[in-house]
Scaffold this motif. Structure first.
Motif, PDB file in Angstrom:
ATOM      1  N   MET A 171     -42.580  -3.641 -12.430  1.00 44.47           N
ATOM      2  CA  MET A 171     -41.548  -3.250 -12.574  1.00 44.47           C
ATOM      3  C   MET A 171     -41.403  -3.625 -14.249  1.00 44.47           C
ATOM      4  O   MET A 171     -40.858  -3.024 -14.608  1.00 44.47           O
ATOM      5  CB  MET A 171     -40.885  -4.065 -11.845  1.00 44.47           C
ATOM      6  N   LYS A 172     -41.932  -4.843 -14.534  1.00 39.94           N
ATOM      7  CA  LYS A 172     -42.130  -5.506 -16.456  1.00 39.94           C
ATOM      8  C   LYS A 172     -42.826  -4.547 -16.561  1.00 39.94           C
ATOM      9  O   LYS A 172     -42.902  -4.005 -18.042  1.00 39.94           O
ATOM     10  CB  LYS A 172     -42.598  -7.570 -15.886  1.00 39.94           C
TER      11      LYS A 172
ATOM     12  N   GLN B 220     -40.750   2.707 -18.258  1.00 37.21           N
ATOM     13  CA  GLN B 220     -40.958   4.394 -17.523  1.00 37.21           C
ATOM     14  C   GLN B 220     -40.306   5.499 -16.811  1.00 37.21           C
ATOM     15  O   GLN B 220     -40.184   6.205 -16.682  1.00 37.21           O
ATOM     16  CB  GLN B 220     -42.372   4.170 -17.424  1.00 37.21           C
ATOM     17  N   LEU B 221     -40.047   4.110 -15.495  1.00 35.59           N
ATOM     18  CA  LEU B 221     -39.385   4.909 -14.281  1.00 35.59           C
ATOM     19  C   LEU B 221     -37.803   4.886 -14.841  1.00 35.59           C
ATOM     20  O   LEU B 221     -37.646   6.263 -14.618  1.00 35.59           O
ATOM     21  CB  LEU B 221     -39.252   3.694 -13.769  1.00 35.59           C
ATOM     22  N   TYR B 222     -37.212   4.672 -14.907  1.00 34.78           N
ATOM     23  CA  TYR B 222     -35.508   4.213 -15.919  1.00 34.78           C
ATOM     24  C   TYR B 222     -35.884   5.454 -16.446  1.00 34.78           C
ATOM     25  O   TYR B 222     -35.236   6.153 -16.655  1.00 34.78           O
ATOM     26  CB  TYR B 222     -35.438   2.700 -16.283  1.00 34.78           C
TER      27      TYR B 222
ATOM     28  N   PRO C 186     -33.319   5.441 -23.945  1.00 33.59           N
ATOM     29  CA  PRO C 186     -35.259   4.927 -23.158  1.00 33.59           C
ATOM     30  C   PRO C 186     -36.082   5.348 -23.689  1.00 33.59           C
ATOM     31  O   PRO C 186     -35.849   5.265 -25.218  1.00 33.59           O
ATOM     32  CB  PRO C 186     -34.612   7.612 -22.741  1.00 33.59           C
ATOM     33  N   GLN C 187     -37.448   4.882 -23.918  1.00 27.66           N
ATOM     34  CA  GLN C 187     -38.435   4.606 -24.600  1.00 27.66           C
ATOM     35  C   GLN C 187     -39.079   6.223 -24.884  1.00 27.66           C
ATOM     36  O   GLN C 187     -38.731   7.043 -24.911  1.00 27.66           O
ATOM     37  CB  GLN C 187     -39.818   4.293 -23.593  1.00 27.66           C
ATOM     38  N   VAL C 188     -39.454   5.931 -26.192  1.00 26.88           N
ATOM     39  CA  VAL C 188     -40.130   7.207 -27.067  1.00 26.88           C
ATOM     40  C   VAL C 188     -41.623   7.324 -26.586  1.00 26.88           C
ATOM     41  O   VAL C 188     -41.782   6.505 -26.610  1.00 26.88           O
ATOM     42  CB  VAL C 188     -39.370   7.630 -28.669  1.00 26.88           C
ATOM     43  N   THR C 189     -42.296   8.181 -25.864  1.00 24.01           N
ATOM     44  CA  THR C 189     -43.664   8.550 -25.519  1.00 24.01           C
ATOM     45  C   THR C 189     -44.470   9.481 -26.560  1.00 24.01           C
ATOM     46  O   THR C 189     -43.725   9.990 -26.956  1.00 24.01           O
ATOM     47  CB  THR C 189     -44.137   7.936 -24.256  1.00 24.01           C
TER      48      THR C 189
END
Length: 786
Positions: free
Chosen positions: A487-488, A493-495, A649-652
């Motif tokens: 989870m760390k 990514q899941l969120y 959210p993360q930007v990928t």
């Protein structure tokens, strides 16, 4: 006969002359149709053959077989049956020494021809066919026990024997079928039924097959089924291969599977129903072989099936493109449905095969299939989609994910890292798989299969407000260290996947149900205190996005997100059992029930639910409030500082490759550089809009950065190896406090560094979207962007 037998046994050297004399008499009687004398002569030959077993019997056997051949060549059914009976008696005799010169080519041909008898009299026809089958059985027994048994397995013999047996297995007496299903046959009835006798002979033949001659016995089966068009319908084909799989030795099962795969390749351009029939036969063979040795054919099976899945989708797309508007709609729909039969058969076979594999092989197959899924903008997949087009590519993505869903069904990994390694999770959660609501559903279902290690998913089915979660009797275990580490590393990514999935415009009720189940399963299987806080942050962020509605979602979707948040917070509050938190959630749900039922799943997902015109005028008591949640959790010992930091959210990098509208395209930073002196009213503020790409280009020149980074890493490692623990702990604590202060500043609407002659820097919008950007030192005094 007694005297003749005694003489032959006493003087075995005379057997040759006795056999020649009897053969001469019998030949003359056959030509003159003296059936009585023929019976006497054959009886004499039979008795002498059974009584004498000396070395000198070889010439007598030649005379005997010559006379049997004469009887089989005659046109009278009684004589053919008589000759067959004599040959069967001879076949049951075990000879002391092999015969190197004797061949049975004529008998194979003649007995095979008798199996296809078309005599006008049904009784005579049945009698001749039974004689032919028993003759083939005798040839098999005689040649298999002989040291020269390899001759019977030659293709020219198998091409006659196997189709003859299959022909009789297929031909059930029409009279019996008209009357109805016959009762269970007795032992005597089985001998009189050509179909039963042929099947027994076929089983005996396959049971004697070895590694080297297995393929010669199986290939004529395909030729027979092709010639008589027995793949559609394929009941007889399935029956044949069940007989084959249960008759051969278990270690040879993979040979049969390879032959079926090879035949499927050979018939890849046939009609869809023929291909579907072959695939269903493969499914039956795999179902039997899965209990024994499948061996090296595992990847070959999946590779071939996925190749034919792609071909089926390609044919389907070609038919849809090739059919003009004026063409017959019935024909198009028929082709379309036929190809779907093929695709469903392939997926069913993949799923059944995968579910019977051991866990270590199933993990490999999951990776193998995921590697085939085409992702727009990348070349990581190994499936040729050049001929498919966009619709075909979308179709193959759905088919492959359905296959993956079948393979992952029932998979129980001890740790989530084993089930969802990074090399599998990254392509599974690819943004390009989020463009279609059906794709998103399949991705979530695959994740549920892998996450749900305690079979809780059925209890969570459907999205609803659960009055008492304890009644569900949720099974869970303490979170292990590997799951915490997972989870760390992958939690964000899941969120992100759940957050963006909730905001898609084509969502239907099932999407919200699966997203709710995802949140619940993460809570059950992977959530420690830190993850619970992150999940609550995610839920609050979803609520805020529905209220603010930056994505211009329809009202139904906004209310759906609100209902999802309510259902999840109700679930998680009862799971962590914090009374104040539960009380706040229950109060909000109670108010919604009275004033805004469209914010609850039981109402919004019901037909003809009344929707509000806007959400801006609603009372704040209808919403879950961050400060009250933080207050309730903080009183129970939770670290709630992060609740005050809104989730973003993360930007990928992959967002730029996706065809969907990326969050990167909607975010910009406006940097206003104002002079130190106060500007006059008519002066215009110089504003520059910077996208993510422009921001990366604005970073300082990276020449020599690699060497500097290596040196920094070396110094850090050396420090951690040699410095006292207290010094390291103190420095980490100070850096953490500094980072917390900087983040608090960045998340404000305006950042004002210390006054300087160069002016001030103001971030006016989109600033929070860049939390995940690596640390770069900007060319502004005393400012870093994290």
């Amino acid at each position: 006969m007694e005297k003749l037998t005694f003489y032959a046994v006493s003087a075995p050297e005379k057997l040759d002359r006795i056999g020649s004399y009897l053969a001469e008499r019998l030949s003359r009687d056959v030509v003159r149709h003296r059936s009585g004398y023929v019976l006497i002569a054959m009886e004499a030959l039979d008795q002498l053959l059974m009584a004498c077993h000396s070395q000198s019997i070889k010439p007598f056997v030649e005379s005997f077989l010559h006379m049997v051949a004469k009887l089989l060549e005659s046109g009278e059914p009684k004589l053919q049956v008589l000759g067959t009976n004599s040959f069967v008696k001879f076949a049951n005799i075990e000879e002391d020494t092999p015969s190197y010169h004797r061949r049975y080519d004529f008998f194979v041909s003649r007995f095979s021809a008798m199996c296809h008898s078309c005599d006008s009299d049904p009784e005579t026809r049945t009698e001749i066919r039974i004689a032919g089958i028993r003759g083939i059985q005798g040839v098999v027994r005689k040649t298999v026990n002989d040291e020269l048994r390899a001759t019977i397995w030659e293709p020219q013999h198998m091409d006659k024997i196997v189709p003859s047996l299959l022909f009789n297995m297929q031909k059930i007496e029409e009279v019996d079928s008209r009357i109805g299903p016959p009762p269970s046959p007795s032992a005597a009835d089985k001998e009189e039924n050509p179909a039963v006798l042929a099947e027994n002979c076929f089983r005996e033949l396959l049971g004697r097959a070895t590694f080297g001659n297995m393929n010669n016995a199986v290939r004529p089966v395909f030729a027979h089924l092709d010639h008589h068009r027995l793949w559609d319908p394929n009941e007889f084909a399935v029956h044949c291969f069940k007989v084959i799989m249960y008759s051969i030795q278990a270690q040879y099962s993979h040979h049969v599977i390879q032959e079926i795969l090879g035949h499927l390749d050979a018939r890849k351009k046939d009609s869809p129903r023929v291909r579907a029939g072959i695939i269903q036969v493969l499914l039956e063979a795999v179902a039997i072989a899965a209990k024994g040795s499948i061996g090296p054919t595992v990847l070959e099976v999946f590779n071939t099936l996925l190749k034919h899945l792609r071909l089926s989708v390609e044919f389907e797309a070609r038919d849809l493109q090739g059919e003009s508007i004026s063409s017959a709609n019935l024909n198009t729909s028929s082709k379309d449905s036929d190809e779907k039969i093929v695709q469903n058969a392939i997926i069913q076979t993949i799923g059944f095969f995968g579910s019977n594999l051991p866990d270590y092989q199933r993990s490999e197959i999951m990776m193998f299939i995921m590697g085939k899924v085409p992702v727009f903008g990348t070349s990581t997949h190994t499936l040729d989609i050049s001929q498919l087009g966009d619709l075909g590519t979308r179709r193959i993505q759905i088919m492959l994910l359905r296959s993956l869903l079948m393979v992952t069904s029932g998979y129980k990994a001890k740790t989530i890292v084993t089930a969802l390694p990074g090399s599998f999770l990254d392509p599974l959660l690819s943004p390009s798989l989020m463009e279609d609501y059906e794709l998103r559903q399949l991705v979530l279902e695959v994740m549920h299969n892998l996450m749900d290690r305690h079979d809780n998913r059925a209890k969570l089915r459907g999205i609803r407000i659960i009055p008492d979660v304890a009644d569900l009797k949720i099974k869970r275990e303490k979170i292990c260290r590997q799951d915490t580490s997972f989870m760390k590393k992958n939690g964000q990514q899941l969120y992100r996947h759940i957050y963006l999935g909730c905001k898609e415009e084509d969502n239907v009720q099932k999407n919200y149900e699966l997203l709710y189940t995802s949140l619940a399963l993460i809570t059950i299987e992977l959530a420690n205190e830190e993850v619970v806080i992150d999940l609550i942050r995610l839920a609050i962020a979803l609520q805020d996005s529905a209220i603010i509605n930056e994505d211009n979602l329809p009202m139904f979707h906004r209310c759906g997100i609100m209902a999802l948040v309510a259902a999840y917070l109700n679930f998680v509050s009862q799971m962590i059992a914090v009374p104040a938190f539960c009380q706040h959630v229950s109060k909000v749900i109670e108010i919604r029930t009275m004033e805004a039922p469209y914010f609850l799943p039981e109402h919004i997902f019901r037909d003809k639910c009344m929707l509000p015109k806007s959400l801006e005028k609603h009372d704040k008591n209808l919403y879950f409030l961050t400060n009250k949640i933080a207050e309730s959790l903080g009183g129970s010992g939770y670290s709630v500082e992060r609740l005050s930091v809104p989730y973003v959210p993360q930007v990928t990098d992959e967002d730029r490759l996706s065809r969907r509208k990326s969050i990167v395209d909607t975010v910009s930073i406006q940097v206003d550089i104002l002079p130190s002196s106060s500007p006059s009213d008519d002066e215009k503020v110089n504003t520059e809009e910077i996208t993510f790409e422009a921001l990366k280009k604005a970073i300082v020149d990276t020449s020599g950065m690699e060497e500097q980074e290596k040196e920094k890493r070396r110094l850090v490692i050396e420090k951690f190896q040699k410095a006292p623990f207290e010094e390291i702990a103190a420095q980490c604590e100070s850096k953490a406090n500094l980072l917390h202060d900087r983040l608090a500043q960045i998340l404000e609407l305006t950042i004002r560094p210390p006054p300087s002659p160069s002016g001030t820097l103001t971030i006016t919008s989109g600033h929070a979207q860049y939390q995940s950007v690596p640390v770069y030192e900007m060319k502004f005094p005393d400012l870093c962007v994290y």
